[in-house]
Scaffold this motif. Sequence first.
Motif, PDB file in Angstrom:
ATOM      1  N   GLN A 106     -43.149 -35.477 -78.957  1.00 30.72           N
ATOM      2  CA  GLN A 106     -42.516 -34.844 -80.112  1.00 30.72           C
ATOM      3  C   GLN A 106     -43.200 -35.257 -81.405  1.00 30.72           C
ATOM      4  N   THR A 154     -39.436 -29.290 -82.453  1.00 28.51           N
ATOM      5  CA  THR A 154     -40.452 -30.230 -81.973  1.00 28.51           C
ATOM      6  C   THR A 154     -40.202 -30.595 -80.510  1.00 28.51           C
ATOM      7  N   ARG A 155     -38.944 -30.663 -80.106  1.00 31.39           N
ATOM      8  CA  ARG A 155     -38.634 -31.030 -78.720  1.00 31.39           C
ATOM      9  C   ARG A 155     -38.998 -29.916 -77.744  1.00 31.39           C
ATOM     10  N   ALA A 195     -42.715 -29.726 -77.526  1.00 28.31           N
ATOM     11  CA  ALA A 195     -43.248 -30.848 -76.769  1.00 28.31           C
ATOM     12  C   ALA A 195     -43.083 -30.624 -75.271  1.00 28.31           C
ATOM     13  N   SER A 204     -44.976 -32.843 -84.280  1.00 29.54           N
ATOM     14  CA  SER A 204     -44.578 -32.941 -85.682  1.00 29.54           C
ATOM     15  C   SER A 204     -45.786 -33.163 -86.578  1.00 29.54           C
TER      16      SER A 204
END
Length: 363
Positions: free
Chosen positions: A127, A116-117, A120, A131
Amino acid sequence: MSRGPKAVAPDLSENEHAALQRLLRRHGTGQALAQRVRIILACAQPEATNLGVAAVLGVGRQTVALWRSRFAAHRLEGLVDAPRPGAPRSIGDEAVERVITLTLEEAPNNATHWSTRTMARRTGMSQTAVSRIWRAFGLRPHQAETFKLSSDPAFVEKVRDVVGLYLAPPDRALVLCVDEKPQIQAAQGTAPTFPLRPGQPERATHDDRRHGTLDLFAALDVKAGTVIGCCEQRHRSVEFRKFLEQVDSSVEPELEVHLVLDNLKTHKTQLVHDWLVRHPRVHLHFTPTSASWLNLVECWFAVLSRRRLQRSAFTSTADLEAAIQGYIAETNAHPKPFVWTKTADEVLANVARFCKQISNSDH
């Protein structure tokens, strides 16, 4: 006494009636919309009342009144959910599509999959937004599974044979799923386990002291859910023949015995063959190679490991054997069969569909 003004019939046109019928027949129509369509079609019947329609369809009278009035005011468009209050979306469809496309078609630099990071940072979203998008579309880049296809030339015949035993067992016969669980460790941690506490999970040392191993032979009664089992130091054909003797003595003499088992060499030795010749009521049915998922006793082995073996400490093989026999006794006292539901045609169709998917893959 009247509860309010008399409900007005929708007066459906031919086009509206046909459109409502198409909505009902269409597979993609949601249950909520289908219920509203049924309400309008029922209200269109002569002398239909809100209370009567509610009773027939099993909904509330106010629900019928709501959708009758919505349809009268807006016709077919009135059956769709109205816009909900709240702040407008800050992430458009194009941004969502970009996240999905990147997730499915590309990989980040110096990594095998997205987090997710990293996603992003690539897209400029938060983030949390990444998600939410992944959850909405069922994407889990951090997870990976393995598969293995059977190369058994008699795969189809063996699947039909084993699944046929599960779904339609022969009369006056007992179907047992047989297998070995080898090298079960009798082990204990090098330090005592810290028990579960509020805010703290159970904690055990990562290393252990080992006190030997046992091999478990087990036969699962497909219909009853009971288990015949014994523990041995090894799992050669000698031990397997001894277990067959135990199975034979445990089954009523008037019943035929059908054993589902894998292609382990110890199941096909001359010693076992000679025993089968002397016991003609016992019949062996082999699963295809690399297809242990067809043997239902594997499900029981998984439950045994998860519930009794994984987090236990055993100071000796005798202690381990007592725990296994105790679990078998508990299983037989409260049996729960593992029910096979798919037909052989459904199993083979799933395998064929998967083979087609991987044959069309670019990897």
